[in-house]
Write an enzyme that holds these catalytic residues in place. Structure first.
Site, PDB file in Angstrom:
ATOM      1  N   ASN A 249     -15.736 -11.278  -2.504  1.00  0.00           N
ATOM      2  CA  ASN A 249     -16.657 -10.219  -2.873  1.00  0.00           C
ATOM      3  C   ASN A 249     -16.228  -8.868  -2.319  1.00  0.00           C
ATOM      4  OD1 ASN A 249     -18.702  -8.918  -0.772  1.00  0.00           O
ATOM      5  ND2 ASN A 249     -18.194 -10.973  -0.015  1.00  0.00           N
TER       6      ASN A 249
ATOM      7  N   CYS B  71     -16.712  -5.301   8.325  1.00  0.00           N
ATOM      8  CA  CYS B  71     -16.604  -5.411   6.870  1.00  0.00           C
ATOM      9  C   CYS B  71     -15.168  -5.107   6.457  1.00  0.00           C
ATOM     10  CB  CYS B  71     -17.561  -4.443   6.190  1.00  0.00           C
ATOM     11  SG  CYS B  71     -17.421  -4.434   4.397  1.00  0.00           S
TER      12      CYS B  71
ATOM     13  N   LEU C  90     -21.111  -2.643   0.533  1.00  0.00           N
ATOM     14  CA  LEU C  90     -22.209  -2.303   1.449  1.00  0.00           C
ATOM     15  C   LEU C  90     -23.346  -1.559   0.745  1.00  0.00           C
ATOM     16  CD1 LEU C  90     -20.185  -1.201   4.622  1.00  0.00           C
ATOM     17  CD2 LEU C  90     -21.384  -3.365   4.264  1.00  0.00           C
TER      18      LEU C  90
ATOM     19  N   SER D  32     -26.170 -11.720   7.172  1.00  0.00           N
ATOM     20  CA  SER D  32     -26.235 -10.404   6.543  1.00  0.00           C
ATOM     21  C   SER D  32     -25.440 -10.384   5.241  1.00  0.00           C
ATOM     22  CB  SER D  32     -25.671  -9.347   7.495  1.00  0.00           C
ATOM     23  OG  SER D  32     -25.674  -8.074   6.896  1.00  0.00           O
TER      24      SER D  32
END
Length: 285
Positions: free
Chosen positions: A53, A110, A57, A4
């Site tokens: 990074n 995340c 999202l 992902s």
């Protein structure tokens, strides 16, 4: 599989990857509403095929994305979902569950978006509630993607599986930062980002090893995979499958065909009948 966050919102790209011997694709994390993400710079190479990074999202939202994949016929798609509360997930599933997908990956790790990802994943009660809510609204398998947060990764995985998760994906990017010595400022617009690529593979291997040793659950290994040797290492640690991400910044889609061929050669040399015989062998010691 495609991990992902990497080129994961285009049906055309999914079909191209599938034609190059990839087993499945995991989409970018999709939210209820579109998210713009953070301004540039949002991705910074650190050398030795390692990256930092903080994309934020960014995604088109579930309505637009469900239309994007609505005509999918043969690509095994796992949709990554992210939300700030359990109420978000039934809405997204209502758009996606009737489409030709094989399951969901829930992003609870995340490391650089507030009120989502790791901030949610670090709270066992919220994890439990979210997973149970998702399971009530779909019969498709779900994987929970775990990472390095404030609670032990095995405990996070256990909470997820006890709540109904079918699979664990380990790991997400690792919270990190870089400061430029000349400007004396953080290089990312968000300041804090997620570390990915070769530097995090030993962390990923450790997490997969510990989760698969202590829990009876299939684990998908993710983090720093660039070669067939990396795949084998994750399998030996206990992974039942693996995901590729950062490697696609420097390699084309032919990588998957090449690695599949090299894995078959490895099995032949070692006398294994199939890849399943390799899984978890490192646990013998």
């Amino acid at each position: 599989m495609l991990a992902s966050g990497i080129i994961g919102i285009s049906q055309d790209i999914f079909e191209s990857l599938y034609s190059h011997d990839i087993g499945a694709v995991v989409t970018k994390s999709i939210s209820v509403r579109p998210m713009k993400g953070y301004p540039n710079p949002s991705v910074v190479p650190l050398g030795n095929e390692t990256y930092l990074n903080a994309v934020g999202l960014s995604n088109p939202g579930v309505l637009a994305f469900s239309r994007e994949i609505s005509k999918n016929k043969e690509v095994p798609i796992i949709v990554s979902l992210v939300g700030s509360s359990e109420k978000d997930f039934p809405k997204m599933i209502s758009f996606l569950d009737s489409l030709n997908i094989i399951g969901y990956e829930i992003n609870l790790s995340c490391p650089h978006v507030s009120k989502m990802g790791m901030e949610v994943g670090d709270d066992p009660e919220i994890v439990c509630s979210m997973v149970k809510t998702i399971k009530r609204h779909t019969r498709r398998p779900i994987s929970v993607k775990v990472g390095i947060g404030q609670i032990d990764v095995v405990e996070m995985a256990k909470t997820a599986t006890d709540s109904g998760a079918d699979i664990i994906t380990a790991i997400n990017t690792v919270r990190a930062m870089k400061i430029d010595s000349q400007s004396m400022m953080p290089v990312l617009s968000n300041r804090i980002g997620g570390l990915s690529g070769k530097a995090i593979k030993p962390i990923g291997i450790r997490c997969v090893y510990e989760i698969s040793k202590k829990l009876e659950v299939p684990v998908i290994g993710c983090g720093g995979i660039f070669s067939w040797e990396d795949v084998v290492e994750y399998l030996l640690a206990g992974a039942s499958a693996v995901q590729f991400g950062s490697v696609l910044a420097s390699c084309n889609h032919g990588l998957f065909t090449k690695i599949n061929k090299e894995l078959k050669n490895y099995l032949d040399r070692k006398g294994f009948k199939n890849i399943g015989e390799v899984i978890g062998l490192a646990h013998r010691y």
